[in-house]
Design a protein around this motif. Sequence first.
Motif, mmCIF file in Angstrom:
data_model
loop_
_atom_site.group_PDB
_atom_site.id
_atom_site.type_symbol
_atom_site.label_atom_id
_atom_site.label_comp_id
_atom_site.label_asym_id
_atom_site.label_seq_id
_atom_site.Cartn_x
_atom_site.Cartn_y
_atom_site.Cartn_z
ATOM 1 N N VAL A 191 0.801 -5.927 -6.551
ATOM 2 C CA VAL A 191 -0.070 -7.070 -6.780
ATOM 3 C C VAL A 191 -1.487 -6.681 -6.388
ATOM 4 O O VAL A 191 -1.787 -6.514 -5.208
ATOM 5 C CB VAL A 191 0.386 -8.302 -5.970
ATOM 6 N N GLY A 192 -2.363 -6.527 -7.390
ATOM 7 C CA GLY A 192 -3.729 -6.121 -7.112
ATOM 8 C C GLY A 192 -4.651 -7.303 -6.901
ATOM 9 O O GLY A 192 -4.299 -8.458 -7.146
ATOM 10 N N ASP A 193 -5.866 -7.016 -6.462
ATOM 11 C CA ASP A 193 -6.855 -8.068 -6.230
ATOM 12 C C ASP A 193 -7.167 -8.831 -7.512
ATOM 13 O O ASP A 193 -7.499 -10.021 -7.466
ATOM 14 C CB ASP A 193 -8.140 -7.463 -5.664
ATOM 15 N N GLU A 194 -7.070 -8.138 -8.664
ATOM 16 C CA GLU A 194 -7.376 -8.793 -9.931
ATOM 17 C C GLU A 194 -6.434 -9.970 -10.187
ATOM 18 O O GLU A 194 -6.858 -11.027 -10.670
ATOM 19 C CB GLU A 194 -7.268 -7.793 -11.096
ATOM 20 N N ASP A 228 0.815 -1.220 0.000
ATOM 21 C CA ASP A 228 0.000 0.000 0.000
ATOM 22 C C ASP A 228 0.849 1.272 0.000
ATOM 23 O O ASP A 228 0.306 2.376 -0.043
ATOM 24 C CB ASP A 228 -0.917 0.017 1.231
ATOM 25 N N LEU A 229 2.163 1.106 0.048
ATOM 26 C CA LEU A 229 3.024 2.276 0.169
ATOM 27 C C LEU A 229 3.016 3.137 -1.088
ATOM 28 O O LEU A 229 3.054 4.369 -0.997
ATOM 29 C CB LEU A 229 4.457 1.836 0.496
ATOM 30 N N SER A 230 2.966 2.509 -2.252
ATOM 31 C CA SER A 230 2.983 3.283 -3.496
ATOM 32 C C SER A 230 1.817 4.261 -3.549
ATOM 33 O O SER A 230 1.989 5.431 -3.906
ATOM 34 C CB SER A 230 2.933 2.330 -4.701
ATOM 35 N N GLY A 231 0.630 3.784 -3.167
ATOM 36 C CA GLY A 231 -0.530 4.666 -3.150
ATOM 37 C C GLY A 231 -0.387 5.777 -2.128
ATOM 38 O O GLY A 231 -0.829 6.904 -2.359
ATOM 39 N N TRP A 282 9.607 -19.363 -12.949
ATOM 40 C CA TRP A 282 8.640 -18.283 -13.168
ATOM 41 C C TRP A 282 8.717 -17.264 -12.045
ATOM 42 O O TRP A 282 8.772 -17.616 -10.869
ATOM 43 C CB TRP A 282 7.218 -18.824 -13.247
ATOM 44 N N GLN A 283 8.709 -16.000 -12.416
ATOM 45 C CA GLN A 283 8.681 -14.926 -11.432
ATOM 46 C C GLN A 283 7.547 -13.984 -11.767
ATOM 47 O O GLN A 283 7.391 -13.563 -12.919
ATOM 48 C CB GLN A 283 9.991 -14.138 -11.399
ATOM 49 N N LEU A 284 6.751 -13.690 -10.779
ATOM 50 C CA LEU A 284 5.658 -12.746 -10.956
ATOM 51 C C LEU A 284 6.228 -11.395 -11.360
ATOM 52 O O LEU A 284 7.160 -10.887 -10.742
ATOM 53 C CB LEU A 284 4.881 -12.618 -9.648
ATOM 54 N N GLY A 285 5.670 -10.806 -12.408
ATOM 55 C CA GLY A 285 6.173 -9.523 -12.885
ATOM 56 C C GLY A 285 5.839 -8.388 -11.950
ATOM 57 O O GLY A 285 4.752 -8.341 -11.359
ATOM 58 N N ALA A 286 6.772 -7.465 -11.780
ATOM 59 C CA ALA A 286 6.559 -6.330 -10.884
ATOM 60 C C ALA A 286 5.610 -5.298 -11.486
ATOM 61 O O ALA A 286 5.010 -4.511 -10.767
ATOM 62 C CB ALA A 286 7.900 -5.671 -10.550
ATOM 63 N N ASP A 287 5.478 -5.289 -12.805
ATOM 64 C CA ASP A 287 4.597 -4.346 -13.487
ATOM 65 C C ASP A 287 3.192 -4.939 -13.541
ATOM 66 O O ASP A 287 2.984 -5.985 -14.163
ATOM 67 C CB ASP A 287 5.107 -4.083 -14.902
ATOM 68 N N PRO A 288 2.198 -4.314 -12.904
ATOM 69 C CA PRO A 288 0.847 -4.880 -12.906
ATOM 70 C C PRO A 288 0.249 -4.996 -14.307
ATOM 71 O O PRO A 288 -0.692 -5.766 -14.512
ATOM 72 C CB PRO A 288 0.047 -3.904 -12.029
ATOM 73 N N LYS A 289 0.796 -4.250 -15.268
ATOM 74 C CA LYS A 289 0.307 -4.366 -16.637
ATOM 75 C C LYS A 289 0.854 -5.606 -17.331
ATOM 76 O O LYS A 289 0.325 -6.037 -18.354
ATOM 77 C CB LYS A 289 0.695 -3.113 -17.433
ATOM 78 N N SER A 290 1.923 -6.161 -16.766
ATOM 79 C CA SER A 290 2.549 -7.331 -17.375
ATOM 80 C C SER A 290 3.043 -8.275 -16.276
ATOM 81 O O SER A 290 4.242 -8.368 -16.026
ATOM 82 C CB SER A 290 3.713 -6.893 -18.278
ATOM 83 N N PRO A 291 2.129 -8.985 -15.608
ATOM 84 C CA PRO A 291 2.517 -9.834 -14.477
ATOM 85 C C PRO A 291 3.160 -11.152 -14.860
ATOM 86 O O PRO A 291 3.568 -11.914 -13.986
ATOM 87 C CB PRO A 291 1.187 -10.064 -13.756
ATOM 88 N N GLY A 292 3.263 -11.428 -16.161
ATOM 89 C CA GLY A 292 3.939 -12.651 -16.588
ATOM 90 C C GLY A 292 3.038 -13.853 -16.748
ATOM 91 O O GLY A 292 3.511 -14.993 -16.779
ATOM 92 N N ALA A 346 12.078 -16.187 4.159
ATOM 93 C CA ALA A 346 11.802 -14.800 3.789
ATOM 94 C C ALA A 346 12.960 -14.191 3.018
ATOM 95 O O ALA A 346 12.764 -13.354 2.122
ATOM 96 C CB ALA A 346 11.500 -13.968 5.041
ATOM 97 N N GLU A 347 14.178 -14.614 3.346
ATOM 98 C CA GLU A 347 15.349 -14.100 2.646
ATOM 99 C C GLU A 347 15.428 -14.618 1.214
ATOM 100 O O GLU A 347 16.193 -14.111 0.410
ATOM 101 C CB GLU A 347 16.613 -14.473 3.421
ATOM 102 N N ARG A 348 14.600 -15.629 0.887
ATOM 103 C CA ARG A 348 14.541 -16.154 -0.475
ATOM 104 C C ARG A 348 13.281 -15.680 -1.195
ATOM 105 O O ARG A 348 12.882 -16.253 -2.198
ATOM 106 C CB ARG A 348 14.541 -17.690 -0.446
ATOM 107 N N SER A 349 12.650 -14.682 -0.668
ATOM 108 C CA SER A 349 11.347 -14.276 -1.185
ATOM 109 C C SER A 349 11.434 -13.187 -2.235
ATOM 110 O O SER A 349 12.405 -12.430 -2.301
ATOM 111 C CB SER A 349 10.458 -13.800 -0.035
ATOM 112 N N ASP A 350 10.392 -13.133 -3.051
ATOM 113 C CA ASP A 350 10.209 -12.038 -3.994
ATOM 114 C C ASP A 350 9.261 -11.033 -3.355
ATOM 115 O O ASP A 350 8.239 -11.414 -2.768
ATOM 116 C CB ASP A 350 9.605 -12.545 -5.312
ATOM 117 N N LEU A 351 9.596 -9.778 -3.471
ATOM 118 C CA LEU A 351 8.774 -8.704 -2.917
ATOM 119 C C LEU A 351 8.181 -7.927 -4.087
ATOM 120 O O LEU A 351 8.871 -7.147 -4.736
ATOM 121 C CB LEU A 351 9.616 -7.793 -2.020
ATOM 122 N N ILE A 352 6.925 -8.173 -4.380
ATOM 123 C CA ILE A 352 6.245 -7.536 -5.506
ATOM 124 C C ILE A 352 5.197 -6.592 -4.940
ATOM 125 O O ILE A 352 4.191 -7.025 -4.380
ATOM 126 C CB ILE A 352 5.573 -8.567 -6.427
#
Length: 439
Positions: free
Chosen positions: A398-401, A120-123, A229-239, A389-395
């Motif tokens: 990620v929206g509800d959609e 929620d920080l970006s908002g 596979w890695q979830l894309g950081a850009d919500p327009k292109s999540p992979g 947690a140290e092996r985690s991806d921080l995206i």
Amino acid sequence: MTIRNTAAIVRTTAGSAAILAIVMVSGCSSAPPAQESTLTWDAAAGAYEIEPEIASGEVPLQVWVEYPEYGEALVEAFTAEHPGIRVELTTVSKVDAVAKMELDGEAGTGADVYFTNFTDLSGAIDSGVAAPLGEYEGEIASRVGDAFAGVVSRDGELYGVPVSTESIALFYNKTLLQQLTGSSEPAQTWEQIRELAASYNDPRTNRWTIRWLSGELYYAYPVLSSLGWQLGADPKSPGLDDPTLTAGLEYYGALRDLWQVNSADATWDSIEMEFAKGQTPYVITGPWSIADFTAAGEANGFEFGVTTLPAVAGGGEAATLAGLGVGVVSGYSAYPGAARVFAAFLASDEAAAALYQTTGGIPALTGENAQAVVGLAADEHANGVLAQAERSDLIAEVGDELWTVGNTLVASVWDGVADPATAQQQAITGYADLTGLGE
């Protein structure tokens, strides 16, 4: 009433929300962002100057915190270093904090510092209710590490203080594994789990080697990430159109042999309760289960451990999608110096100890710094979660959609409703429709 140094904390109630308040509260310490020009950095002290009204205790610093017991311990530790300062603590959930600040900040009734989720920080930055930490950036980043600092930064400035982290991990019954395999050591790959399942699984008695919420993308992600596979950081292109996702889904669907239960029936109760009985070697869950499993182990005579999630043989490490709680300075604070001093304190050993000792939360610190927290170094369970947690991806975006279509995608493959390629195409179309990207 409890007196800690010069901070007097009382608990009151406002509506349905519990409020921790410092006595002699006088007004609100919020004002338009333009007042941030009063910031003064004391190079000799390595800190921002605290405004006289706050330093003298004339006006309290206002802090919104989710857990009252953590707030009390935090105030005690902070005022030990800054006697004379008063802090008003109001209980506000992290998931509600940004929306509430957007209203209360402008109205002059908001907090100086509040806690939210990093997603929620970006908002908060966009709406002006998150202010940069300024000169504290380097100090905080050195404490929490580049990965955590990176996801709370924008345009080279740090906008949040990583406070707590959580991740799912592999929980295993040491006692049962010793009986079944002659070793209490956990599996490192899915293939090793499959080997045990060949002899231990018994569908007729609902006995399974491993259990998890199989119909959720959050829980499937470690398998998919291990296969590239890695979830894309850009919500327009999540992979969702990535070929590596197709391969990951094919492997994930084949794990149904290990846990032959439809996704709708793979419920939380069917996972946690069976592990608590001492009859399930492995479950995938998070730190929220530690207390219950500890009590169950004592009652039912078993010892459990927590470790990193299994990888796919020949694949990479299994990454998870970690959560991150952050402390934020309000862009509306009339006391930006004091607010930043308090926020920077959130990355200290003392604040981390307050978190861990009151809530069991895992501080978002580098491994070396986390081990300095009293009690944490000897906590095998917390360290198991921290290792994952140290092996985690921080995206962050990620929206509800995405969760909606992602969960449907995973459940469809798991339940055999659609083959991976078909389910993937449905997810691509569904995501475009939900987000308007297909228009």
